[in-house]
Design an enzyme around this catalytic site. Structure first.
Site, short mmCIF file in Angstrom:
data_model
loop_
_atom_site.label_atom_id
_atom_site.label_comp_id
_atom_site.label_asym_id
_atom_site.label_seq_id
_atom_site.Cartn_x
_atom_site.Cartn_y
_atom_site.Cartn_z
CD GLU A 56 -1.38 -2.35 2.03
OE1 GLU A 56 -2.18 -2.99 2.73
OE2 GLU A 56 -0.17 -2.64 1.95
CB CYS A 81 -0.48 -4.62 8.38
SG CYS A 81 0.63 -3.24 8.04
CB ALA A 167 15.82 -48.42 0.07
NE ARG A 189 16.77 -30.94 -1.27
CZ ARG A 189 17.92 -31.62 -1.25
NH1 ARG A 189 19.05 -30.99 -1.54
NH2 ARG A 189 17.93 -32.90 -0.93
CG LEU A 209 19.74 -31.70 3.87
CD1 LEU A 209 19.11 -31.52 5.24
CD2 LEU A 209 18.85 -32.55 2.99
N GLY A 274 13.47 -39.62 6.06
CA GLY A 274 13.16 -40.98 5.70
C GLY A 274 11.77 -41.39 6.18
CG LEU A 277 10.98 -36.55 9.92
CD1 LEU A 277 10.88 -36.30 11.43
CD2 LEU A 277 12.08 -35.69 9.31
#
Length: 356
Positions: A56, A81, A167, A189, A209, A274, A277
């Site tokens: 704004e 806001c 796997a 990612r 990662l 994996g 988790l």
């Protein structure tokens, strides 16, 4: 004149402007269009990131002269806001500029930032909510979900064969999917604030990662790696060299960890751990989006993508809604979401620190 069609056209323009802002970080992507009393576009703006002018204010700054705002209409994708952070409240800026009508798509759910519509109305500004609300909700889905739940929006990703295996019997899993799928994962990612794995993945695979391009180069935005579990990563783990540092939670309490990440400004978390988790996130009802990569192969055996998620009978199955199916080379990417509305929850947060 300002008719419904003109307002909707301005709102779609505001959504297009909002898309220019950064998709990651604690702030929403917001766009604003200012219309004269005759319906002409006289100002535009969007939020360019934390610490910069909100949409704004950016639109007000773009006006040909300050007096142009008097009697004008501001069309905004999110309720202006009503709090002071790095910048002042947009509701106050619109009032001071002389805007007489504000139209917005979605109400601000933030505990500290909401309330701008009420402040505007108290000052005599005509306020209209809900214009193209569905389109704005879809555009802001990740941020809105995060703020409503006071935890990051959680995307869970796994790659498996058609029979659900991640796997082979000997534990080998590199590579189940093809290059196009793997590159898409790197892009996903880069579109996230954090990437979450468990300590088992860190110890077994020593992942970097990072988000990388086709040639292995680091992409412009990197997610912060977060490790769930009580064990610490080895001193020589690749994660300790990550360009964004490392968050080790020292906890298995997923809800508390997510609340702690929210307090750090993380709004989108990409879970890439994996089966243990992944199953824990599913069982806890903490997944907002599923990205399932399927390779056209069969492995058999017991190395499934997810394990026990608390389903004992078919009637307890976690029902998903498939939102898209995409071919990536020989693979399929299925995107799905849980059925039913999102319910806000509040959990005590776990204090988290980023290791340099």
């Amino acid at each position: 004149m300002l008719n419904t069609a003109g307002i909707e056209t301005a709102m779609r323009r505001a959504l297009a402007l909002a898309a220019r802002g950064p998709a990651t970080g604690p702030n929403p992507r917001v766009g604003c269009v200012i219309l004269s009393a005759a319906g002409a576009v006289i100002g535009e703006g969007w939020h360019r990131g934390a610490g910069t002018a909100h949409a704004e204010v950016a639109a007000l700054i773009s006006l040909p002269n300050p007096d142009a705002a008097r009697g004008a209409t501001a069309v905004v994708t999110l309720e202006p806001c009503n709090h002071t952070g790095r910048t002042g409240p947009c509701s106050a800026a619109l009032i001071a500029a002389g805007i007489t009508r504000v139209v917005y798509a979605v109400a601000d759910p933030g505990q500290h930032s909401r309330g701008g519509a009420g402040r505007l109305a108290e000052a005599g500004v005509v306020v209209e909510a809900g214009v193209l609300e569905g389109e704005a909700e879809a555009f802001l889905r990740t941020w809105l979900t995060s703020v409503r739940l006071e935890r990051p929006f959680v995307t869970l990703k796994w790659a498996s064969t058609l029979d659900g295996r991640t796997a082979a019997a000997d534990g080998t899993s590199r590579w189940i999917t093809g290059t196009a799928s793997r590159q898409r994962v790197h892009e996903q990612r880069a579109a996230s604030d954090a990437i979450i794995v468990g300590t088992g993945t860190v110890l077994a695979d020593d992942p970097a990662l990072t988000a990388r391009g086709d040639a292995g180069e680091l992409l412009g935005h990197q997610p912060i790696p977060v490790v769930i579990g009580e064990r610490t990563a080895p001193a020589d783990a690749k994660l300790r060299a990550h360009p964004r540092g490392l968050i080790e939670t020292a906890s298995r309490d997923l809800a508390a960890v997510l609340s702690g990440l929210f307090e750090l400004g993380i709004r989108h978390a990409f879970v890439e751990g994996g089966p243990t988790l992944a199953s824990a996130f599913v069982a806890a009802g903490l997944v907002d989006e599923y990205l399932i990569y399927l390779a056209p192969s069969l492995l058999g055996g017991d190395r499934l993508a997810i394990g026990d998620i608390g389903v004992a009978t078919i009637g307890e199955a976690r029902r998903l809604r498939i939102t898209s199916v995409e071919h990536l080379g020989d693979d399929l990417l299925i995107t799905a979401a849980p059925h039913g509305p999102v319910t806000p929850r509040r959990h005590p947060s776990a204090p988290l620190e980023r290791n340099a």
